[in-house]
Design an enzyme around this catalytic site. Structure first.
Site, PDB file in Angstrom:
ATOM      1  N   GLY A  93      15.762 -45.314   6.585  1.00  0.00           N
ATOM      2  CA  GLY A  93      16.036 -44.039   7.257  1.00  0.00           C
ATOM      3  C   GLY A  93      15.919 -42.929   6.236  1.00  0.00           C
ATOM      4  O   GLY A  93      15.844 -43.183   5.027  1.00  0.00           O
ATOM      5  N   ASP A 128      22.567 -40.096  -3.419  1.00  0.00           N
ATOM      6  CA  ASP A 128      23.201 -38.775  -3.294  1.00  0.00           C
ATOM      7  C   ASP A 128      22.432 -37.853  -2.344  1.00  0.00           C
ATOM      8  O   ASP A 128      22.836 -36.723  -2.113  1.00  0.00           O
ATOM      9  CB  ASP A 128      23.355 -38.112  -4.667  1.00  0.00           C
ATOM     10  CG  ASP A 128      22.023 -37.936  -5.384  1.00  0.00           C
ATOM     11  OD1 ASP A 128      20.978 -38.221  -4.769  1.00  0.00           O
ATOM     12  OD2 ASP A 128      22.032 -37.511  -6.559  1.00  0.00           O
ATOM     13  N   GLY A 129      21.293 -38.334  -1.839  1.00  0.00           N
ATOM     14  CA  GLY A 129      20.517 -37.526  -0.891  1.00  0.00           C
ATOM     15  C   GLY A 129      19.748 -36.388  -1.550  1.00  0.00           C
ATOM     16  O   GLY A 129      19.206 -35.536  -0.861  1.00  0.00           O
ATOM     17  N   ARG A 186       6.242 -43.950  11.059  1.00  0.00           N
ATOM     18  CA  ARG A 186       5.776 -44.892  10.041  1.00  0.00           C
ATOM     19  C   ARG A 186       5.635 -46.275  10.647  1.00  0.00           C
ATOM     20  O   ARG A 186       6.218 -46.557  11.712  1.00  0.00           O
ATOM     21  CB  ARG A 186       6.830 -45.006   8.919  1.00  0.00           C
ATOM     22  CG  ARG A 186       7.246 -43.684   8.330  1.00  0.00           C
ATOM     23  CD  ARG A 186       8.729 -43.694   7.961  1.00  0.00           C
ATOM     24  NE  ARG A 186       9.185 -42.317   7.687  1.00  0.00           N
ATOM     25  CZ  ARG A 186       9.232 -41.773   6.493  1.00  0.00           C
ATOM     26  NH1 ARG A 186       8.911 -42.485   5.446  1.00  0.00           N
ATOM     27  NH2 ARG A 186       9.617 -40.535   6.335  1.00  0.00           N
ATOM     28  N   ASP A 259       7.442 -48.430   5.011  1.00  0.00           N
ATOM     29  CA  ASP A 259       8.100 -47.178   5.408  1.00  0.00           C
ATOM     30  C   ASP A 259       7.336 -45.967   4.886  1.00  0.00           C
ATOM     31  O   ASP A 259       7.671 -44.830   5.235  1.00  0.00           O
ATOM     32  CB  ASP A 259       9.549 -47.132   4.903  1.00  0.00           C
ATOM     33  CG  ASP A 259       9.659 -47.448   3.424  1.00  0.00           C
ATOM     34  OD1 ASP A 259       9.186 -48.521   3.017  1.00  0.00           O
ATOM     35  OD2 ASP A 259      10.200 -46.612   2.678  1.00  0.00           O
ATOM     36  N   ASP A 269       4.634 -39.474   1.090  1.00  0.00           N
ATOM     37  CA  ASP A 269       5.528 -39.990   0.065  1.00  0.00           C
ATOM     38  C   ASP A 269       4.873 -40.155  -1.292  1.00  0.00           C
ATOM     39  O   ASP A 269       4.535 -41.244  -1.731  1.00  0.00           O
ATOM     40  CB  ASP A 269       6.187 -41.296   0.526  1.00  0.00           C
ATOM     41  CG  ASP A 269       7.621 -41.039   0.891  1.00  0.00           C
ATOM     42  OD1 ASP A 269       8.169 -40.057   0.382  1.00  0.00           O
ATOM     43  OD2 ASP A 269       8.201 -41.794   1.686  1.00  0.00           O
TER      44      ASP A 269
HETATM   45  P1  AMP Z   1      10.927 -43.840  -1.108  1.00  0.00           P
HETATM   46  O1  AMP Z   1      10.705 -44.878  -2.149  1.00  0.00           O
HETATM   47  O2  AMP Z   1      10.940 -42.432  -1.642  1.00  0.00           O
HETATM   48  O3  AMP Z   1      10.022 -43.990   0.050  1.00  0.00           O
HETATM   49  O4  AMP Z   1      12.425 -44.045  -0.595  1.00  0.00           O
HETATM   50  C1  AMP Z   1      12.872 -45.251  -0.027  1.00  0.00           C
HETATM   51  C2  AMP Z   1      14.164 -45.023   0.712  1.00  0.00           C
HETATM   52  O5  AMP Z   1      15.190 -44.599  -0.177  1.00  0.00           O
HETATM   53  C3  AMP Z   1      14.088 -43.977   1.806  1.00  0.00           C
HETATM   54  O6  AMP Z   1      14.848 -44.423   2.891  1.00  0.00           O
HETATM   55  C4  AMP Z   1      14.699 -42.770   1.153  1.00  0.00           C
HETATM   56  O7  AMP Z   1      15.239 -41.867   2.102  1.00  0.00           O
HETATM   57  C5  AMP Z   1      15.785 -43.391   0.285  1.00  0.00           C
HETATM   58  N1  AMP Z   1      16.152 -42.553  -0.865  1.00  0.00           N
HETATM   59  C6  AMP Z   1      15.390 -42.232  -1.921  1.00  0.00           C
HETATM   60  N2  AMP Z   1      16.063 -41.442  -2.776  1.00  0.00           N
HETATM   61  C7  AMP Z   1      17.298 -41.239  -2.263  1.00  0.00           C
HETATM   62  C8  AMP Z   1      18.464 -40.516  -2.672  1.00  0.00           C
HETATM   63  N3  AMP Z   1      18.502 -39.822  -3.811  1.00  0.00           N
HETATM   64  N4  AMP Z   1      19.550 -40.565  -1.871  1.00  0.00           N
HETATM   65  C9  AMP Z   1      19.529 -41.257  -0.735  1.00  0.00           C
HETATM   66  N5  AMP Z   1      18.479 -41.964  -0.290  1.00  0.00           N
HETATM   67  C10 AMP Z   1      17.356 -41.957  -1.039  1.00  0.00           C
HETATM   68 MG    MG Z   2       9.545 -43.131   1.635  1.00  0.00          MG
END
Ligand code: AMP
Ligand code: MG
Length: 501
Positions: A93, A128-129, A186, A259, A269
């Site tokens: 998510g 931390d989002g 996705r 994803d 991404d």
């Molecule tokens: P990604 O590798 O960027 O596609 O991220 C994989 C998953 O990790 C996705 O669900 C992102 O929303 C989550 N995510 C990445 N970085 C963070 C973060 N700093 N805080 C919370 N969720 C994250």
């Molecule tokens: Mg991603």
């Protein structure tokens, strides 16, 4: 501060017609001192937002593009999805993204406007989002470069600093990227839907068809040639084309998890991605891809693996009888390799200025790549030099090509290639124009990207803006950006990119 002038955003929320399990309402961010770093005027114009944006002060824009204030009338959400990450399935998510809404642009296309890095959401798990400035500027630069390179991609509307320092391996400035995409559906969204049963997958597939493949509504809901089987086929074709384009340009995505693979066929991404310098089929840049799962040469088969996961999730829609569904889906997946190869071979022929069919073509292309690999020739500059030579120009100045072009066997290859060009339908001056349109002069070279980000960290944005400007004209064979054809003065062996979460 309240931003009141933003009603003209006219955002829609069609995604919220899906079952509630697919999303969660998002909250505004709280940041100490948002500050706009870069704003994409051209993209704002394409979205029809330019007049509104012109009315806003930089401070108001910073509030909007950091997620502290939501545009009036928008119903921000974070989306739920799943995904195979390096082969293992997880429920994910938007852990650090908020969809502000969808904007219908003047060209009739619907775009998602999404903030990335604006704080915790229902899907943040232990994260931390948030996001740090380097990777967000990197995504801005590379996504815009990909757009100029004619590769389907999400785009970047803005980057704002948040005024916060975020802890990663060090304290780094926090930032938010505003991303614009045809949608954020996705493969992983379908995997998530599958867990909710047939009705949910059908709701999602119907939504995807309406949004990206409306012509498929003409096909029946079930039985022979049903619209869901056609949807799978259409996504397979779009992904095959996209990945062929990556290969042709020398782009390594780095994190092709399900994803991160879109239903629309856009690249999304930009984490640990990078461009090939020397031609090396085994090139891998991502620090987290130690097994080389997503190395350059493995991107096409990984595309098929991901599409097989999409097919798994769509089986209940493709046919009520599981064996029949598997047989039909397998038939579609078997088209992928040929489809990819057709796109790729045609693209290579464009790069070489040859047209029409000739049984020698596979060998001409294969031999060239073999010679490039042996001599570790620079991928981009080799094609530019071949282009220049086709136009009667001198390409000897191009770094990373000298050894290859001095090889007797390669000189013989060039004779064969030139003969093959003469069999083409186009005249020689057209061939030169065609090759120029297929072989970019400027790509985001890894060391230039790193330099731009390092200078930004020292308080100088000029290097970044100059690079961005050159990347916006990759097919302009002009001397004003010849410096972007240079190779790194230091060897880039072992260059590693990071996900930058
Ligand atoms: P990604 O590798 O960027 O596609 O991220 C994989 C998953 O990790 C996705 O669900 C992102 O929303 C989550 N995510 C990445 N970085 C963070 C973060 N700093 N805080 C919370 N969720 C994250
Ligand atoms: Mg991603």
């Amino acid at each position: 501060m309240k931003v009141e002038k933003n009603h003209i955003w006219q955002l829609e929320s069609t995604y919220q017609s899906l079952p509630e399990r697919f999303y969660t309402k998002a909250n505004p961010a709280i940041f100490p001192a948002p500050e706009l770093v870069i704003f994409n005027e051209e993209l704002a114009k394409e979205l029809g937002l330019e007049k509104l944006m012109a009315e806003l002060t930089p401070a108001e824009k910073a509030q909007l593009f950091s997620g502290m204030v939501f545009p009036e009338g928008s119903e921000p959400i974070s989306q739920a999805y799943g995904g195979h990450q390096f082969g293992y399935f997880n429920i994910l998510g938007d852990g650090r993204a908020i969809l502000l809404g969808e904007r219908l642009a003047a060209n009739g296309q619907r775009y998602d406007i999404q903030l990335k890095g604006s704080g915790r959401t229902a899907y943040s798990r232990n994260g931390d989002g948030k996001a740090v400035i380097g990777p967000m500027l990197r995504e801005y630069l590379i996504s815009e470069a990909m757009y100029a390179l004619k590769i389907p991609t999400s785009r970047s509307l803005a980057v704002s600093l948040t005024g916060e320092k975020i802890y990663r391996h060090d304290f780094l400035p926090g930032a938010v990227l505003t991303r614009v995409a045809a949608s954020h559906l996705r493969v992983g969204t379908f995997q998530f839907a599958y867990m909710g049963g047939k009705e949910e997958i059908q709701a999602l597939a119907d939504y995807a068809i309406d949004r990206h493949y409306p012509q498929l509504n003409d096909f029946p809901i079930s039985g022979i040639d049903n619209r869901y089987q056609k949807l799978l086929a259409a996504v397979i074709e779009n992904q095959a084309e996209l990945i062929a384009k990556w290969q042709l340009i020398g782009f390594v995505h780095g994190v092709m998890n399900t994803d991160n693979m879109t239903i629309s066929g856009e690249t999304i991404d930009y984490g640990p991605c990078a461009f090939l310098d020397e031609y090396n089929p085994a090139a891998v840049f991502s620090s987290i891809d130690s097994g080389g799962r997503y190395r350059y040469e493995n991107q096409p088969p990984m595309g098929q693996w991901n599409l097989s996961r999409l097919a798994d999730a769509m089986l209940p829609l493709i046919d009520g009888d599981e064996d029949t569904a598997v047989a039909l889906a397998t038939g579609e997946l078997l088209n992928y390799a040929a489809c990819f190869h057709d796109f790729w071979r045609n693209g290579m022929k464009e790069k070489l200025g040859i047209s029409g069919e000739n049984k020698a073509d596979e060998a001409i292309i294969g031999d060239l790549l073999r010679f490039m690999e042996i001599h570790r020739a620079d991928y981009t500059n080799t094609f530019v030099r071949l282009t220049l030579e086709s136009g009667g120009h001198d390409g000897r100045y191009l770094q990373g090509t000298g050894e290859l072009f001095a090889d007797d066997k390669f000189i013989k290859w060039k004779e064969l290639w030139k003969k093959r060009q003469q069999l083409s339908e186009s005249r020689q001056d057209n061939i030169y124009q065609q090759m120029k349109a297929a072989n970019p002069f400027v790509i985001p070279r890894n060391f230039r990207v790193e330099d731009a980000l390092a200078d930004f960290a020292k308080g100088n944005i000029t290097t970044f803006l100059e690079l961005l400007q050159a990347l916006m004209h990759p097919y302009d064979y002009n001397s004003w950006h010849q410096k972007y054809q240079e190779l790194s003065p230091k060897p880039m062996t072992g260059y590693r990119t990071f996900c930058g979460t």
